[in-house]
Design a protein around this motif. Sequence first.
Motif: not given
Length: 247
Positions: A29-34, A49-66
């Motif tokens: 039940d624990v989340h691990i980032g990768i 939880v994938s951090f790859d979409p923060l760089m390589n996905s739709l524009e509104y998803q990339r906003a999280d990388i800020a």
Amino acid sequence: DPREAFTELPQKTQLVELGIWAHEHIPADVHIGIWDPGIVAWFADRRLVSFDPLMNSLEYQRADIADPAGYVHKRRIAYMLGIADRVGDRWRYVPLPPDGYDVVWLPYPDRAIGFGPLGHERAVLVRPRNSPIAPFLGAEDFPCGVLYPNDPERRRTITRDRDRLLTGEVPAGDVVRLWLDVPPDAAALELRADDATVATFAPGSRGFHGIDVRAFRGRKLSVRWPGGDPANAIEQAHLVDYRWPTR
């Protein structure tokens, strides 16, 4: 069959092993980032939880990388698995801000993950400093490698698997990985399964050695070194069992 993983390239072998490790030590039940899920996610079978979409996905998803630290908090990420590169005397983990994490575990200090052009990259386990989840992993959860490689106050080599091997009471699994430093003027070092010699390491043997011990499954592994205490010739050991529960 994941037990064939040791015949693959080092980076694939390490990813399989990290996935199996996560499956054994991370609660369901624990989340691990990768950063790059792939092989690790498959064998971990955990909430990664994938951090790859923060760089390589739709524009509104990339906003999280800020605000990657905010993303960690929002997704309730306890730890992160990924790749670090060497900068001076420290390991840098790019997905998080420089002051936003601690590198907890360096599993393979002598082996690059094989993804970068310079060969400096290593697999790491990272603890985000703003995680809302209390830390739950301790030294007993890690088989080999280095604890807190960036922190001189807490840094130390993990000897769990090596110490188990030196007792002579460890059952053979799939692979024994040894980091050796056998002096050139000393006797040869032997890896044994019960009374059978599995492998012999000549005087002057140094660095990484991987030994297939599948044929000795069920027997007890030990080391013998007429040159003295085997602990002085074996810097690290990793006992690998690729058995993994079927989905």
